[in-house]
Design an enzyme around this catalytic site. Structure first.
Site, PDB file in Angstrom:
ATOM      1  N   PHE A 151      -1.461   4.912   0.315  1.00 27.58           N
ATOM      2  CA  PHE A 151      -1.288   4.088  -0.149  1.00 27.58           C
ATOM      3  C   PHE A 151      -1.618   2.519  -1.823  1.00 27.58           C
ATOM      4  O   PHE A 151      -1.637   1.941  -1.599  1.00 27.58           O
ATOM      5  CB  PHE A 151       0.296   3.380   0.167  1.00 27.58           C
ATOM      6  CG  PHE A 151       1.021   4.738   0.421  1.00 27.58           C
ATOM      7  CD1 PHE A 151       2.517   5.003  -0.157  1.00 27.58           C
ATOM      8  CD2 PHE A 151       1.354   4.783   2.121  1.00 27.58           C
ATOM      9  CE1 PHE A 151       3.019   6.150  -0.013  1.00 27.58           C
ATOM     10  CE2 PHE A 151       2.484   6.141   1.764  1.00 27.58           C
ATOM     11  CZ  PHE A 151       2.776   6.339   1.477  1.00 27.58           C
ATOM     12  N   ASN A 210       5.451   7.426  -5.604  1.00 32.50           N
ATOM     13  CA  ASN A 210       5.061   6.707  -6.911  1.00 32.50           C
ATOM     14  C   ASN A 210       5.277   6.409  -8.324  1.00 32.50           C
ATOM     15  O   ASN A 210       5.466   6.384  -9.129  1.00 32.50           O
ATOM     16  CB  ASN A 210       3.744   7.969  -6.792  1.00 32.50           C
ATOM     17  CG  ASN A 210       1.855   7.236  -6.197  1.00 32.50           C
ATOM     18  OD1 ASN A 210       2.096   5.966  -5.838  1.00 32.50           O
ATOM     19  ND2 ASN A 210       1.024   8.314  -6.681  1.00 32.50           N
ATOM     20  N   PHE A 251       5.103  -4.680 -10.258  1.00 33.74           N
ATOM     21  CA  PHE A 251       5.655  -3.453 -11.010  1.00 33.74           C
ATOM     22  C   PHE A 251       6.844  -3.746 -12.162  1.00 33.74           C
ATOM     23  O   PHE A 251       6.639  -2.549 -12.427  1.00 33.74           O
ATOM     24  CB  PHE A 251       6.242  -2.019 -10.154  1.00 33.74           C
ATOM     25  CG  PHE A 251       4.453  -1.770  -9.761  1.00 33.74           C
ATOM     26  CD1 PHE A 251       3.854  -2.413  -9.456  1.00 33.74           C
ATOM     27  CD2 PHE A 251       4.567  -0.583 -10.550  1.00 33.74           C
ATOM     28  CE1 PHE A 251       2.628  -1.612  -8.339  1.00 33.74           C
ATOM     29  CE2 PHE A 251       2.832  -0.061  -9.932  1.00 33.74           C
ATOM     30  CZ  PHE A 251       2.545  -0.487  -9.272  1.00 33.74           C
ATOM     31  N   GLY A 255       3.645  -3.042 -20.719  1.00 31.48           N
ATOM     32  CA  GLY A 255       2.009  -3.359 -20.886  1.00 31.48           C
ATOM     33  C   GLY A 255       1.700  -2.143 -22.173  1.00 31.48           C
ATOM     34  O   GLY A 255       3.373  -1.492 -22.740  1.00 31.48           O
ATOM     35  N   GLY A 259      -1.365   3.807 -15.710  1.00 33.28           N
ATOM     36  CA  GLY A 259      -2.325   4.835 -16.348  1.00 33.28           C
ATOM     37  C   GLY A 259      -3.228   5.069 -15.028  1.00 33.28           C
ATOM     38  O   GLY A 259      -2.433   4.975 -13.475  1.00 33.28           O
ATOM     39  N   CYS A 262      -3.694   7.707 -10.544  1.00 35.16           N
ATOM     40  CA  CYS A 262      -2.407   8.460  -9.716  1.00 35.16           C
ATOM     41  C   CYS A 262      -1.708   8.939 -10.501  1.00 35.16           C
ATOM     42  O   CYS A 262      -0.504   9.729  -9.478  1.00 35.16           O
ATOM     43  CB  CYS A 262      -2.402   7.522  -8.349  1.00 35.16           C
ATOM     44  SG  CYS A 262      -3.430   7.178  -7.050  1.00 35.16           S
TER      45      CYS A 262
HETATM   46  N1  LIG Z   1      -7.938   6.465  -6.044  1.00 40.04           N
HETATM   47  C1  LIG Z   1      -7.144   6.757  -5.127  1.00 40.04           C
HETATM   48  O1  LIG Z   1      -6.575   4.495  -6.136  1.00 40.04           O
HETATM   49  C2  LIG Z   1      -5.422   7.044  -4.244  1.00 40.04           C
HETATM   50  C3  LIG Z   1      -4.915   6.226  -4.055  1.00 40.04           C
HETATM   51  C4  LIG Z   1      -3.924   7.061  -2.315  1.00 40.04           C
HETATM   52  C5  LIG Z   1      -4.320   8.228  -2.833  1.00 40.04           C
HETATM   53  N2  LIG Z   1      -4.886   8.850  -3.513  1.00 40.04           N
HETATM   54  C6  LIG Z   1      -5.559  10.237  -2.899  1.00 40.04           C
HETATM   55  O2  LIG Z   1      -6.463  10.490  -2.289  1.00 40.04           O
HETATM   56  C7  LIG Z   1      -7.069  11.272  -3.234  1.00 40.04           C
HETATM   57  C8  LIG Z   1      -8.076  11.952  -3.230  1.00 40.04           C
HETATM   58  O3  LIG Z   1      -8.645  10.488  -4.519  1.00 40.04           O
HETATM   59  P1  LIG Z   1      -9.961   9.952  -4.615  1.00 40.04           P
HETATM   60  O4  LIG Z   1      -9.243   8.640  -6.290  1.00 40.04           O
HETATM   61  O5  LIG Z   1     -10.236   9.138  -3.312  1.00 40.04           O
HETATM   62  O6  LIG Z   1     -10.784  10.939  -4.939  1.00 40.04           O
HETATM   63  P2  LIG Z   1     -12.376  11.159  -5.932  1.00 40.04           P
HETATM   64  O7  LIG Z   1     -12.069  11.857  -6.731  1.00 40.04           O
HETATM   65  O8  LIG Z   1     -12.484   9.789  -5.094  1.00 40.04           O
HETATM   66  O9  LIG Z   1     -12.987  11.472  -4.154  1.00 40.04           O
HETATM   67  C9  LIG Z   1     -12.603  12.899  -3.948  1.00 40.04           C
HETATM   68  C10 LIG Z   1     -14.378  13.343  -3.539  1.00 40.04           C
HETATM   69  O10 LIG Z   1     -14.303  14.288  -2.630  1.00 40.04           O
HETATM   70  C11 LIG Z   1     -15.127  15.154  -2.439  1.00 40.04           C
HETATM   71  N3  LIG Z   1     -15.212  16.118  -2.098  1.00 40.04           N
HETATM   72  C12 LIG Z   1     -14.615  17.573  -2.893  1.00 40.04           C
HETATM   73  N4  LIG Z   1     -14.235  18.520  -2.051  1.00 40.04           N
HETATM   74  C13 LIG Z   1     -15.306  18.537  -0.742  1.00 40.04           C
HETATM   75  C14 LIG Z   1     -15.262  19.290  -0.116  1.00 40.04           C
HETATM   76  N5  LIG Z   1     -14.944  20.258  -0.233  1.00 40.04           N
HETATM   77  N6  LIG Z   1     -16.472  18.631   1.164  1.00 40.04           N
HETATM   78  C15 LIG Z   1     -16.686  17.355   0.957  1.00 40.04           C
HETATM   79  N7  LIG Z   1     -16.660  16.774   0.289  1.00 40.04           N
HETATM   80  C16 LIG Z   1     -15.311  17.040  -0.861  1.00 40.04           C
HETATM   81  C17 LIG Z   1     -15.633  14.977  -3.911  1.00 40.04           C
HETATM   82  O11 LIG Z   1     -17.600  15.729  -4.146  1.00 40.04           O
HETATM   83  C18 LIG Z   1     -15.309  13.496  -4.297  1.00 40.04           C
HETATM   84  O12 LIG Z   1     -16.621  12.458  -3.892  1.00 40.04           O
HETATM   85  C19 LIG Z   1      -6.218  12.413  -3.983  1.00 40.04           C
HETATM   86  O13 LIG Z   1      -5.104  13.499  -3.757  1.00 40.04           O
HETATM   87  C20 LIG Z   1      -6.010  10.646  -4.360  1.00 40.04           C
HETATM   88  O14 LIG Z   1      -3.975  11.005  -5.187  1.00 40.04           O
HETATM   89  C21 LIG Z   1      -6.079   8.620  -4.329  1.00 40.04           C
END
Ligand SMILES: NC(=O)c1ccc[n+]([C@@H]2O[C@H](COP(=O)([O-])OP(=O)(O)OC[C@H]3O[C@@H](n4cnc5c(N)ncnc54)[C@H](O)[C@@H]3O)[C@@H](O)[C@H]2O)c1
Length: 452
Positions: A151, A210, A251, A255, A259, A262
């Protein structure tokens, strides 16, 4: 505990570094060779406050390392999957190909007692499929698959990870429960509530959370539109309703539409999941549609403020990332707004403190500037899209000197209308009564009346 984090992006890297800080031994793995090479040298590929120091400290104490291969899985107590789950092109379902690939790739290395934990945001039922993939690849061992949705918020990710509102762990396997309890022990000693649920419930909790937040933002945005029509102030409404504990004040900031990496993809994926199960989530569906239209509609607000067509005019945009303190441009409202401004014939000059490297690939036609004042040069209007700290105390005299016309369109309600009016700007916020400039007002006696 020995932990492997598959995926070293915004979530994997922050979670891995924080787990190392708790005292665990963590290997962050990524397919992206350049990313791992940079991390191994101590360079952080993303902008996240405090992350560089956290990574460096834990590398120094030999608790955090990086790899492109999965050899470390052999000794791991827990393998977290934190790869991306973007919207699938064409239908809006979550693209689970990275999650399934990660499961297939780690299977050969898993030990008897390992627990596989999905931290990526995945639709309900994905854990069953991951379990199926692992059992097919490794019928010799009994692998526990857990859902542990994340989260954290970009821009405050370390604080969020270390002080979460709750930790959700979806499993009914006692061994997995023990391993996850041990991993998170430092947090619940700090009284962070740990919620054990079924795996499917944990998966759905993340999407429900979310989607609820997206609905809340969309609600206040629509109230803001009404405020503009009836002469009320959405900031006052937000405060007036937010003080009710049943509603809460967070929240409720009107705005240009939500975006980021997530909310847009997760709301869409939840709608698709519900449709597949014959249960329409009409409130979420409506929020998705309203929000999509809103981002582009902000360009019409710019036209309306400038009193007509903007063909040939210059518009300065401050803030490109979807929120402050990140470099993440995924689904940023700025992209839809700028594209719409360009479609209407305007020239766009922009500045963002951290997002310009990512933005350059997405917005090839605009002029990128190295500060708010260079961006404002020759502009007929300045639009604040992201409320970075450095945009909160702009020097209006300096802006007026460089702009073609002193017009500020504040899509984040950073400023007070009266302040801008006094500075000689035409000001337009979101959901607030607009004020004439002081010069216009003095002529009509309007300002005194409206400020009073
Ligand atoms: N970004 C946020 O704020 C956030 C918050 C909560 C949850 N999430 C969830 O977490 C997950 C990851 O999001 P993120 O923003 O960190 O994504 P991201 O795109 O920043 O990172 C994903 C990483 O995974 C790597 N990857 C993909 N396939 C791979 C594999 N088979 N082996 C090794 N590495 C691999 C990619 O190269 C990339 O660096 C998503 O499901 C997202 O919805 C994101």
């Amino acid at each position: 505990m020995r932990i492997v984090m598959i995926g070293s992006g915004y979530v994997g890297l922050v979670s891995g570094a924080c787990f190392a800080e708790f005292g665990h031994h963590v290997t962050c793995v990524d397919k992206n060779v350049e990313k791992i090479a940079a991390l191994t040298q101590g360079c952080i590929p993303i902008y996240e406050p405090g992350l560089a120091e956290l990574v460096a400290a834990n590398m120094r104490h030999c608790r955090l390392s990086f790899a492109t291969n999965l050899a470390a899985v052999r000794k791991a107590d827990a393998v977290f999957i934190a790869v991306g789950t973007p919207s699938r092109r064409g239908d809006g379902h979550a693209d689970l190909s990275f999650v399934y690939a990660a499961a297939r790739e780690c299977a050969p290395f898993l030990s008897d007692s390992a627990v596989v934990v999905t931290k990526s945001t995945v639709p309900v039922g994905t854990g069953d499929e991951v379990e199926h993939i692992l059992h097919e690849a490794r019928p010799d061992i009994d692998i526990a698959v857990v859902s542990n949705p994340e989260f954290l918020r970009e821009g405050a990710a370390i604080q969020d990870f270390k002080h979460p509102d709750r930790i959700v762990i979806g499993t009914d396997n006692p061994r997995a429960r023990d391993v996850l309890s041990e991993i998170y022990r430092p947090l619940y000693l700090n009284a962070a509530p740990i919620l054990f649920t079924g795996r499917r419930s944990a998966e759905l909790i993340k999407y429900a959370a979310n989607s609820f937040l997206a609905v809340k933002i969309t609600f206040i945005n629509e109230i803001a539109d009404l405020c503009e029509k009836v002469g009320a102030d959405v900031q006052e409404i937000a405060r007036g309703i937010g003080l009710d504990n049943r509603i809460g004040s967070k929240f409720l900031h009107a705005g240009p539409g939500y975006g980021g990496s997530c909310l847009p993809k997760d709301t869409l994926a939840l709608v698709k999941t519900a449709q597949d199960h014959g249960t329409a989530l009409r409130i979420v569906e409506t929020s998705v549609a309203v929000n999509d239209q809103r981002k582009r509609a902000m360009a019409r607000k710019v036209c309306a403020t400038l009193g007509g067509p903007i063909r040939g005019k210059t518009i300065a945009v401050l803030g490109l990332t979807f929120k402050p303190n990140t470099d993440d441009m995924r689904e940023a409202p700025s992209v839809a707004l700028i594209t719409a401004l360009e479609d209407l014939g305007a020239k766009v000059r922009a500045y963002d403190p951290a997002g310009m490297a990512q933005a350059k690939g997405m917005l090839p036609e605009i002029t990128f500037c190295n500060g708010p004042y260079p961006a404002a040069e020759g502009a007929h209007a300045l639009v604040i899209v992201t409320e970075w700290e450095e945009f909160r105390a702009l020097d209006f005299d300096r802006l007026k000197k460089v702009m073609a016309t002193p017009v500020l369109i504040d899509l984040k309600n950073v400023y007070q209308p009266a302040e801008l009016s006094r500075a000689g700007f035409r000001y337009e916020g979101i959901g607030r009564p607009s004020l004439p400039t002081q010069q216009d007002a003095t002529a009509t006696g309007l300002l005194e009346r409206s400020v009073a």
